[in-house]
Design a protein around this motif. Structure first.
Motif, PDB file in Angstrom:
ATOM      1  N   ILE A   1       0.843  -1.198   0.000  1.00 23.82           N
ATOM      2  CA  ILE A   1       0.000   0.000   0.000  1.00 23.82           C
ATOM      3  C   ILE A   1       0.876   1.245   0.000  1.00 23.82           C
ATOM      4  O   ILE A   1       2.038   1.218   0.412  1.00 23.82           O
ATOM      5  CB  ILE A   1      -0.945   0.013   1.213  1.00 23.82           C
ATOM      6  N   ASN A   2       0.274   2.336  -0.457  1.00 26.93           N
ATOM      7  CA  ASN A   2       0.939   3.638  -0.435  1.00 26.93           C
ATOM      8  C   ASN A   2       0.430   4.378   0.783  1.00 26.93           C
ATOM      9  O   ASN A   2      -0.740   4.775   0.849  1.00 26.93           O
ATOM     10  CB  ASN A   2       0.633   4.414  -1.718  1.00 26.93           C
ATOM     11  N   THR A   3       1.280   4.592   1.746  1.00 29.50           N
ATOM     12  CA  THR A   3       0.858   5.210   3.010  1.00 29.50           C
ATOM     13  C   THR A   3       0.835   6.731   2.941  1.00 29.50           C
ATOM     14  O   THR A   3       0.358   7.382   3.866  1.00 29.50           O
ATOM     15  CB  THR A   3       1.803   4.777   4.146  1.00 29.50           C
ATOM     16  N   ALA A   4       1.384   7.302   1.851  1.00 28.42           N
ATOM     17  CA  ALA A   4       1.376   8.768   1.740  1.00 28.42           C
ATOM     18  C   ALA A   4      -0.034   9.252   1.445  1.00 28.42           C
ATOM     19  O   ALA A   4      -0.760   8.664   0.625  1.00 28.42           O
ATOM     20  CB  ALA A   4       2.320   9.211   0.639  1.00 28.42           C
ATOM     21  N   GLN A   5      -0.459  10.294   2.111  1.00 29.95           N
ATOM     22  CA  GLN A   5      -1.784  10.867   1.932  1.00 29.95           C
ATOM     23  C   GLN A   5      -1.690  12.148   1.114  1.00 29.95           C
ATOM     24  O   GLN A   5      -0.676  12.853   1.127  1.00 29.95           O
ATOM     25  CB  GLN A   5      -2.434  11.168   3.290  1.00 29.95           C
ATOM     26  N   LYS A   6      -2.753  12.452   0.395  1.00 25.01           N
ATOM     27  CA  LYS A   6      -2.786  13.664  -0.410  1.00 25.01           C
ATOM     28  C   LYS A   6      -2.651  14.881   0.496  1.00 25.01           C
ATOM     29  O   LYS A   6      -3.337  14.990   1.507  1.00 25.01           O
ATOM     30  CB  LYS A   6      -4.093  13.732  -1.206  1.00 25.01           C
ATOM     31  N   GLY A   7      -1.779  15.799   0.145  1.00 25.79           N
ATOM     32  CA  GLY A   7      -1.575  16.990   0.948  1.00 25.79           C
ATOM     33  C   GLY A   7      -0.501  16.847   1.996  1.00 25.79           C
ATOM     34  O   GLY A   7      -0.185  17.813   2.703  1.00 25.79           O
ATOM     35  N   ASP A   8       0.090  15.642   2.142  1.00 27.40           N
ATOM     36  CA  ASP A   8       1.167  15.476   3.112  1.00 27.40           C
ATOM     37  C   ASP A   8       2.364  16.336   2.710  1.00 27.40           C
ATOM     38  O   ASP A   8       2.709  16.432   1.528  1.00 27.40           O
ATOM     39  CB  ASP A   8       1.620  14.012   3.190  1.00 27.40           C
ATOM     40  N   GLU A   9       2.977  16.965   3.685  1.00 29.19           N
ATOM     41  CA  GLU A   9       4.164  17.755   3.434  1.00 29.19           C
ATOM     42  C   GLU A   9       5.370  16.831   3.351  1.00 29.19           C
ATOM     43  O   GLU A   9       5.578  15.994   4.234  1.00 29.19           O
ATOM     44  CB  GLU A   9       4.369  18.787   4.541  1.00 29.19           C
ATOM     45  N   ILE A  10       6.148  16.984   2.304  1.00 29.50           N
ATOM     46  CA  ILE A  10       7.325  16.150   2.122  1.00 29.50           C
ATOM     47  C   ILE A  10       8.541  16.962   2.531  1.00 29.50           C
ATOM     48  O   ILE A  10       8.810  18.031   1.981  1.00 29.50           O
ATOM     49  CB  ILE A  10       7.456  15.701   0.657  1.00 29.50           C
ATOM     50  N   ASN A  11       9.261  16.470   3.498  1.00 29.63           N
ATOM     51  CA  ASN A  11      10.452  17.147   3.992  1.00 29.63           C
ATOM     52  C   ASN A  11      11.696  16.424   3.532  1.00 29.63           C
ATOM     53  O   ASN A  11      11.763  15.196   3.586  1.00 29.63           O
ATOM     54  CB  ASN A  11      10.436  17.206   5.526  1.00 29.63           C
ATOM     55  N   ASP A  12      12.672  17.184   3.059  1.00 26.10           N
ATOM     56  CA  ASP A  12      13.952  16.580   2.705  1.00 26.10           C
ATOM     57  C   ASP A  12      14.654  16.082   3.947  1.00 26.10           C
ATOM     58  O   ASP A  12      14.554  16.675   5.031  1.00 26.10           O
ATOM     59  CB  ASP A  12      14.853  17.599   2.011  1.00 26.10           C
ATOM     60  N   ILE A  13      15.333  14.968   3.817  1.00 24.49           N
ATOM     61  CA  ILE A  13      16.112  14.457   4.937  1.00 24.49           C
ATOM     62  C   ILE A  13      17.213  15.434   5.288  1.00 24.49           C
ATOM     63  O   ILE A  13      17.506  15.688   6.450  1.00 24.49           O
ATOM     64  CB  ILE A  13      16.698  13.080   4.588  1.00 24.49           C
ATOM     65  N   MET A  14      17.856  16.003   4.268  1.00 21.75           N
ATOM     66  CA  MET A  14      18.906  16.993   4.490  1.00 21.75           C
ATOM     67  C   MET A  14      18.610  18.219   3.635  1.00 21.75           C
ATOM     68  O   MET A  14      18.071  18.110   2.536  1.00 21.75           O
ATOM     69  CB  MET A  14      20.276  16.423   4.103  1.00 21.75           C
ATOM     70  N   LYS A  15      18.938  19.379   4.154  1.00 17.82           N
ATOM     71  CA  LYS A  15      18.766  20.591   3.377  1.00 17.82           C
ATOM     72  C   LYS A  15      19.798  20.646   2.254  1.00 17.82           C
ATOM     73  O   LYS A  15      20.903  20.149   2.399  1.00 17.82           O
ATOM     74  CB  LYS A  15      18.915  21.820   4.282  1.00 17.82           C
TER      75      LYS A  15
END
Length: 299
Positions: free
Chosen positions: A116-130
């Motif tokens: 399954i794809n656990t990501a939800q629509k509108g979830d904020e994606i954060n980079d692991i490192m800047k």
């Protein structure tokens, strides 16, 4: 009836005592996209027998990306642990897997897995490192663009070479030395016709003047091929390109040639030979005239 029961009990006991036991275990049957899963396979009571199966990292079907595949074999046991992940949503099956123990085929039980794809629509994606800003030096830019730079340099070099070849070709064709040598060859051809020895003065002067007119036209850019003798002599004197010594040679030979053509004079062999030699001298000295003219005009 009793004998039959005894036979069944004997077979069950033999199977229990002498056969190997294959078992498998899947740690989870629902996985997130890319989440690792672990399949463990164990064979007990091996009794030092050989175990054959698919090579490492090739046991599971196509959709299962094997991360790690470790095999451990002891005298009485065999263990294989496979860590895997699936990168597509859907339902997938790990089929019954084949293992051969001393040539005898045994199989694991199949497993159904849901990814399954656990990501939800509108979830904020954060980079692991800047993201980091990296300062590039000259060497870095050279490595990035060196082939483009070399390509441009090669193209410019080819254009320069082609230009020089064309320029050289044009200069060579118009080089005074080239025209001088060509005219000297024409004079030698005239000499070989033996007009002087045969006393054929008219043919000699006609061809000599034609060769000279053509030479003056190309070498000095004076239209000698279309001018009358008197007009040509006047233009030569006004032009100042031809040296006085060469002017005198041209004037004497052209005037004598006209008198010969109209049967007003009859030169002997010595006169013809002298005019031929004088004309060769003029042709040879013409390049010197042009060098002086170039220095004078700054061309």
């Amino acid at each position: 009836m009793l004998k039959r029961l005894q036979l069944i009990l004997f077979l069950l006991l033999s199977a229990f005592v002498f056969s190997q036991t294959l078992s498998s275990k899947l740690d989870k049957q629902t996985l997130a996209l890319g989440e690792p899963g672990i399949l463990q396979i164990h064979i007990s009571d091996l009794q030092a027998k050989d175990v054959l199966s698919a090579p490492k990292n090739e046991l599971l079907p196509f959709h299962f990306e094997e991360i790690k595949d470790s095999i451990s074999k002891q005298m009485d046991s065999y263990d294989r642990i496979i860590e895997f992940a699936v990168f597509e949503e859907g339902k997938f099956t790990i089929p019954a897997l084949d293992f051969r123990i001393n040539g005898k085929l045994v199989k694991t039980i199949p497993y159904d897995i849901e990814v399954i794809n656990t990501a939800q629509k509108g979830d904020e994606i954060n980079d692991i490192m800047k993201n980091k800003q990296v300062d590039l030096g000259v060497q870095d830019y050279w490595q990035m663009y060196k082939w483009y730079i070399l390509g441009v340099l090669i193209l410019l070099a080819l254009i320069f070479i082609i230009y020089q070849l064309i320029k050289y070709g044009k200069r060579k064709k118009s080089d005074p030395i080239v025209m001088t040598n060509q005219t000297l060859r024409e004079l030698e051809k005239l000499k070989k016709k033996n007009y002087i020895e045969d006393g054929n003065y008219r043919s000699f002067y006609v061809e000599l003047l034609d060769i000279t007119r053509n030479f003056i036209t190309k070498q000095y850019k004076i239209p000698a091929d279309v001018l009358l003798t008197d007009d040509l002599i006047d233009i030569i004197k006004l032009n100042n390109t031809i040296s006085p010594d060469n002017e005198k040679i041209i004037e004497d030979i052209f005037l004598r040639g006209d008198l010969v053509k109209f049967a007003k004079v009859f030169p002997d062999q010595q006169n013809m030979q002298d005019d031929f030699d004088q004309m060769k001298t003029f042709v040879k000295r013409s390049s010197k005239d042009l060098e002086i003219e170039h220095l004078r005009t700054g061309v």
